[in-house]
Design an enzyme around this catalytic site. Structure first.
Site, short mmCIF file in Angstrom:
data_model
loop_
_atom_site.label_atom_id
_atom_site.label_comp_id
_atom_site.label_asym_id
_atom_site.label_seq_id
_atom_site.Cartn_x
_atom_site.Cartn_y
_atom_site.Cartn_z
N ASP A 114 0.81 -1.22 0.00
CA ASP A 114 0.00 0.00 0.00
C ASP A 114 0.84 1.27 0.00
O ASP A 114 0.30 2.37 0.14
CB ASP A 114 -1.00 0.00 1.16
CG ASP A 114 -0.33 0.09 2.52
OD1 ASP A 114 0.91 0.22 2.57
OD2 ASP A 114 -1.05 0.05 3.53
N CYS A 121 -23.14 -7.04 2.33
CA CYS A 121 -23.47 -6.24 3.52
C CYS A 121 -24.98 -6.17 3.72
O CYS A 121 -25.45 -6.00 4.86
CB CYS A 121 -22.91 -4.82 3.38
SG CYS A 121 -21.11 -4.72 3.46
N CYS A 173 -27.21 -4.57 6.75
CA CYS A 173 -26.43 -4.45 7.98
C CYS A 173 -25.79 -3.06 8.08
O CYS A 173 -25.23 -2.55 7.11
CB CYS A 173 -25.36 -5.53 8.04
SG CYS A 173 -24.33 -5.47 9.53
N CYS A 223 -21.18 -1.63 11.34
CA CYS A 223 -19.93 -0.85 11.30
C CYS A 223 -20.23 0.65 11.35
O CYS A 223 -19.53 1.41 12.02
CB CYS A 223 -19.10 -1.21 10.07
SG CYS A 223 -19.91 -0.89 8.48
N CYS A 247 -18.95 2.97 14.60
CA CYS A 247 -17.79 3.84 14.39
C CYS A 247 -17.79 4.95 15.44
O CYS A 247 -18.73 5.75 15.51
CB CYS A 247 -17.81 4.44 12.99
SG CYS A 247 -16.40 5.53 12.68
N CYS A 262 -11.42 9.32 10.96
CA CYS A 262 -11.16 7.91 11.34
C CYS A 262 -10.09 7.83 12.44
O CYS A 262 -9.06 8.50 12.36
CB CYS A 262 -10.71 7.15 10.10
SG CYS A 262 -10.25 5.44 10.42
N CYS A 322 -7.34 1.35 14.82
CA CYS A 322 -8.65 1.05 15.39
C CYS A 322 -9.22 -0.17 14.67
O CYS A 322 -9.07 -0.30 13.45
CB CYS A 322 -9.58 2.25 15.22
SG CYS A 322 -11.27 2.01 15.80
N CYS A 373 -14.76 -1.20 13.53
CA CYS A 373 -15.66 -1.58 12.44
C CYS A 373 -15.46 -3.02 12.01
O CYS A 373 -16.37 -3.64 11.44
CB CYS A 373 -15.51 -0.63 11.25
SG CYS A 373 -13.94 -0.74 10.37
N CYS A 419 -18.23 -6.61 12.81
CA CYS A 419 -18.69 -7.19 11.54
C CYS A 419 -19.06 -8.66 11.71
O CYS A 419 -18.26 -9.45 12.23
CB CYS A 419 -17.60 -7.05 10.48
SG CYS A 419 -18.05 -7.78 8.89
#
Length: 371
Positions: free
Chosen positions: A135, A198, A201, A204, A208, A225, A252, A255, A259
């Site tokens: 990344d 998802c 739902c 998350c 948050c 975030c 963190c 989320c 799940c």
């Protein structure tokens, strides 16, 4: 070319990657949305995102002539429901660290094996180009991984596999080879990107702590975030966001923890590379917040050596610890509260502005001294 594609996937597996798939190297399907996201400042102070935005949206600019992308992932955390910080020592407040950082720096762990994979493919197919990326390179890894059949991009923007959950790290090898995609090869799960698992739902979104996830999901305001605030943001934390940071000091997992696809018993954990296990650092137990307040540069370098957390500067981790102390203070008796506040007060005149100002803010919040 199907046999070559299968050989490449086998080579990725031989390098120890938990999952691998193939996608076309077409430009992003969400280019306009990404540009709007950046224009609205939702990337915060992460200037490298806007500086290389065109490359991020089109792999042709990363590797001219690119036709295909091999997407791979490593798994982190374990199948066990490991405890968080604060569960092991009620007398000493501890700050929580996101699971991806419990072990060695994934950039190095993945990059070495991605380079080996790319080099072996370049030797096997000398007429083609290959470029690997974790990344740190400008690419939309999650979108590409979804196209490669490794999961779907969920409401919290994470890549989630319906069997394995979202505790995965992503890497890519871009190539000029024209390979069949996972979907064309009937790769298991290759149509995941076409299905919104998802559904209705909103766990998350509801969980948050800083309301960073858009109400409808599928977009996140990175500037709110907790992961961004604790790891990327190098200034003061806005008053409205400090409380939501809780006892998180580096990343963190909220989320992901809520799940359903990460629920123990429902998830089928992938094999975790030994380099990602918390021992010997034991970051899964968190870090002593009072100790962090007195860290020197050498202390920070020693604790974070070989960790992805080394990008957190000394004044940032001390700032995070002060905020966490303020957030957990009410969990302790009066004597312990006083001890913690005294430790924060000792930072009042720190040479670092973000440390000294944050200390005064937390003390003022608890009505001990004026800000």
């Amino acid at each position: 070319m199907t046999s070559a594609a299968q050989d490449i996937l086998d080579a990725a597996e031989a390098q120890g990657f938990a999952l691998a798939g193939i996608a076309s190297a077409e430009p992003s399907e969400h280019a306009d949305a990404v540009r709007d996201w950046v224009a609205e400042g939702k990337h915060g102070t992460m200037r490298w995102i806007e500086n290389h935005l065109d490359v991020r949206l089109d792999l042709q600019k990363l590797l001219p002539g690119a036709n295909s992308v091999i997407g791979v992932c490593d798994a982190y955390a374990s199948g066990a429901d490991l405890p968080g910080a604060g569960d092991n020592d009620p007398d000493r407040p501890r700050g929580r660290i996101a699971r991806y950082a419990w072990g060695d720096d994934y950039h190095k762990v993945m990059k070495k094996r991605l380079h080996k994979l790319a080099d072996s493919l370049a030797e096997q197919y000398p007429d083609h180009g290959f470029r690997s990326a974790v990344d740190t390179a400008p690419a939309l890894e999650r979108e590409i991984a979804a196209r490669a059949g490794l999961g779907w991009q969920a409401k919290n923007t994470m890549l989630i596999h319906p069997r394995h959950g979202s505790y995965t790290l992503l890497g890519l090898v871009v190539t000029t080879m024209e390979l069949p995609t996972s979907k064309q090869m009937d790769f298991p799960g290759a149509t995941l990107e076409a299905t919104d698992h998802c559904a209705n739902c909103t766990r998350c979104i509801d969980a948050c702590p800083t309301d960073a996830i858009a109400k409808g999901g599928y977009s996140i305001d990175a500037s709110r975030c907790v992961s961004y605030l604790t790891i990327e943001h190098r200034g003061l934390i806005a008053n409205e966001l400090r409380g939501g940071m809780g006892d998180w000091i580096a990343g963190c997992d909220v989320c992901q923890e809520v799940c359903p696809y990460n629920k123990i018993g429902e998830r089928h954990p992938l094999k975790v590379n030994d380099r990602y296990e918390p021992s010997p650092r034991k970051f899964n137990e968190g870090l002593d917040l009072l100790d962090i307040l007195t860290w020197t540069a050498d202390d920070r370098a020693r604790v974070f050596q070989g960790s992805a957390l080394k990008r957190i500067k000394l004044d940032m981790i001390r700032r995070n610890a002060i905020i966490a102390i303020g957030n957990v203070l009410d969990n302790y008796d009066e004597a312990e509260q006083q001890k913690m506040l005294d430790a924060v007060r000792a930072c009042n005149d720190d040479e670092s502005e973000i440390v000294s100002v944050t200390a005064r803010q937390i003390l003022a919040q608890h009505a001990r001294v004026p800000a």
